[in-house]
Design an enzyme around this catalytic site. Structure first.
Site, PDB file in Angstrom:
ATOM      1  CG  ASP A  30      -2.209   0.801   0.960  1.00  0.00           C
ATOM      2  OD1 ASP A  30      -3.276   0.188   0.823  1.00  0.00           O
ATOM      3  OD2 ASP A  30      -2.134   2.054   0.888  1.00  0.00           O
ATOM      4  CB  CYS A 266     -20.028  -0.882  -3.634  1.00  0.00           C
ATOM      5  SG  CYS A 266     -18.407  -1.422  -3.094  1.00  0.00           S
TER       6      CYS A 266
END
Ligand SMILES: NC(=O)c1ccc[n+]([C@@H]2O[C@H](COP(=O)([O-])OP(=O)(O)OC[C@H]3O[C@@H](n4cnc5c(N)ncnc54)[C@H](O)[C@@H]3O)[C@@H](O)[C@H]2O)c1
Ligand SMILES: O=c1ccn([C@@H]2O[C@H](COP(=O)(O)OP(=O)(O)O[C@H]3O[C@H](CO)[C@@H](O)[C@H](O)[C@H]3O)[C@@H](O)[C@H]2O)c(=O)[nH]1
Length: 447
Positions: A30, A266
């Site tokens: 990350d 989402c």
């Protein structure tokens, strides 16, 4: 197998941990140094039930590692999963900058065959753009290395992510490269009994499938939310209607709950992105445009119910608010309906005393310095001195409350329930006024 996962958020971390749990050697990369430090120190940066145990177990045996070192991470895996964010751009389309940056990272460091797996939710055609980005980096380095780009969208739900990943309803793999298909089959063999849940298709169909699934689910919710409004007017109970229609297997029982609107990272963004894709191709997706509009309206329904009961001017009023996260069992505040409810109340001068079992810190960040909001340590503490209770998220601990204690704590005996948690007759038997969603047998909204 050796796997690299780029992006260590809700999807990347669950993917990495669950693949390690099945015996793969996984390196998670990350760019967020803080996140990686937390993980390296044995912590978990998100709230996701059951994830901590799997992460710790696999870290302990050396199958799961976390790093910010791009070169080392890319060198590790034959499979390179991209699980970075794809937030909405200003025009509603998916912003691919993180996906393409991840692709360039791979291209900038790879020296041997890689299968690049798009796990992020990305519009049709993204695999081609990923391929170009990788190729561009290889050309820049004057190198020729073979690679494949595969679409493998993720269908996990937050709050149930580990179970969803370990026991998936289906795994979609979009690939046009034999060698890649073979490796993807091998990777997922342990998750799918006899391969019956693994569906191999072309890349574009796989990319599209992800949006189609979320769009269908969001449609069901907006459909029920609109019917709920009508149910209140015509004297019906949407929860009875839900049970009635859900018993037809063609309709099914899931995702038919009317509520305070859908949120999360989402549905809102994916519905917008699919509408945008339609526009780009001259196809007007009217149903989905309405799904989106209905949901925007629905997030204001609780505020409207408060106004209907207490009037336009809420100055001097305090409301207890139970549930901040966009759904139970997560700390995720992205697009949470609670943010709209709070804004509607404080705009009219009210104060809000909010309680959430896990999302308080994320809510503080999401709300910034909105005046008039305080956070309580317990559901009961949030009620103290409040005029009424507003329920936004259906955490389990709210499902069977002490109604007498609620009545004693509130200045006025009013419960406004955005998730239809209770039997109206039961709440009313405790001397409480009960307003719910689409239930005429709870006190209806006057117009
Ligand atoms: N959250 C869900 O429930 C869910 C489920 C299915 C699919 N998806 C999709 O998966 C994708 C990721 O979603 P998420 O919720 O896990 O996002 P997230 O925001 O929780 O995590 C994304 C991570 O990627 C990292 N990142 C960004 N650019 C990077 C780069 N160039 N290199 C390395 N790391 C980078 C960020 O720092 C962050 O930690 C999205 O496309 C989303 O639509 C999400
Ligand atoms: O009957 C229902 C079901 C859900 N919701 C709301 O819908 C939103 C989304 O809920 P859910 O789908 O459970 O959570 P997500 O984690 O957002 O998961 C969705 O989005 C993910 C990201 O793409 C997909 O992988 C999952 O399959 C898809 O369910 C939440 O605000 C819920 O409150 C309702 O209002 N009524």
């Amino acid at each position: 197998m050796k796997v690299t996962v780029i992006g260590t958020g809700y999807v990347g971390l669950v993917t990495g941990a669950c693949l390690a749990e099945m015996g793969n050697h996984v390196v998670c990369l990350d760019v967020d140094e803080r996140k990686i430090r937390v993980l390296q120190d044995g912590g978990i940066p998100i709230h996701e039930p059951g994830l901590d145990v799997i992460v710790q177990r696999n870290v302990a045996v050396g199958r799961l590692q976390f790093t910010t070192d791009v070169a080392a991470a890319v060198a590790h895996g034959t499979l390179q999963f991209i699980g970075v964010g794809t937030p909405p751009d200003e025009d509603g389309s998916a912003d691919l900058q993180h996906v393409l940056a991840a692709a360039r990272s791979i291209g900038a460091h790879m020296t041997d065959y890689k299968i690049i797996v798009d796990k992020s939710t990305v519009p049709v055609g993204t695999a081609d753009r990923v391929r170009e980005a990788v190729r561009g980096e290889l050309q820049r380095r004057g190198m020729e290395v073979e690679f494949a780009v595969v679409s493998n969208p993720e269908f996990l739900k937050e709050g149930a992510a580990v179970g969803d990943f370990m026991r998936p309803d289906r795994i979609i793999v979009g690939a046009d490269d034999e060698r890649a298909v073979l490796l993807m089959r091998a990777l997922y063999a342990s998750f799918t009994r006899n391969h019956d849940r693994l569906q191999i298709m072309d890349v574009r169909s796989a990319e599209f499938t992800k949006y189609a699934a979320n769009a269908m689910l969001a449609t069901r919710i907006s459909f029920m939310n609109e019917l709920a409004q009508l149910a209140e007017k015509v004297g019906a109970d949407i929860d009875m209607v839900r049970r009635g229609i859900g018993s037809d297997p063609r309709i099914g029982t899931h995702f038919l709950y009317a509520g305070a609107g859908y949120g999360g990272s989402c549905f809102p963004k994916d519905v917008k992105a699919l509408v945008r894709t339609g526009q780009e191709h001259g196809v007007k997706l009217r149903v989905l445009e309405a799904v989106e509009e209905a949901n925007e309206q629905q997030k204001h329904v609780l505020g409207k119910k408060v106004v209907a009961r207490f009037g336009e001017d809420l100055a001097g009023r305090t409301f207890a608010l139970w549930g901040l996260a966009f759904k139970p069992d997560t700390d995720d505040m992205r697009e949470a309906p609670s943010l709209v409810v709070i804004a509607d109340l404080v705009r009219r001068g009210a104060r809000v005393q909010a309680y959430d079992p896990v999302a308080t810190e994320q809510a503080r960040l999401a709300l910034g310095d909105v005046a008039g909001v305080s956070f309580a340590d317990s559901a009961q503490a949030a009620l103290s001195g409040a005029d009424a209770l507003v329920i936004v998220t259906e955490w389990r601990e709210f499902r069977s409350p002490d109604f007498d204690a609620i009545r004693a704590a509130l200045k006025q005996p009013v419960v406004i329930d955005g998730r239809n948690l209770f039997e109206p007759a039961l709440v009313k038997a405790h001397g409480l006024e009960y307003f719910a969603i689409g239930r005429a047998n709870a006190v209806p909204l006057k117009t």
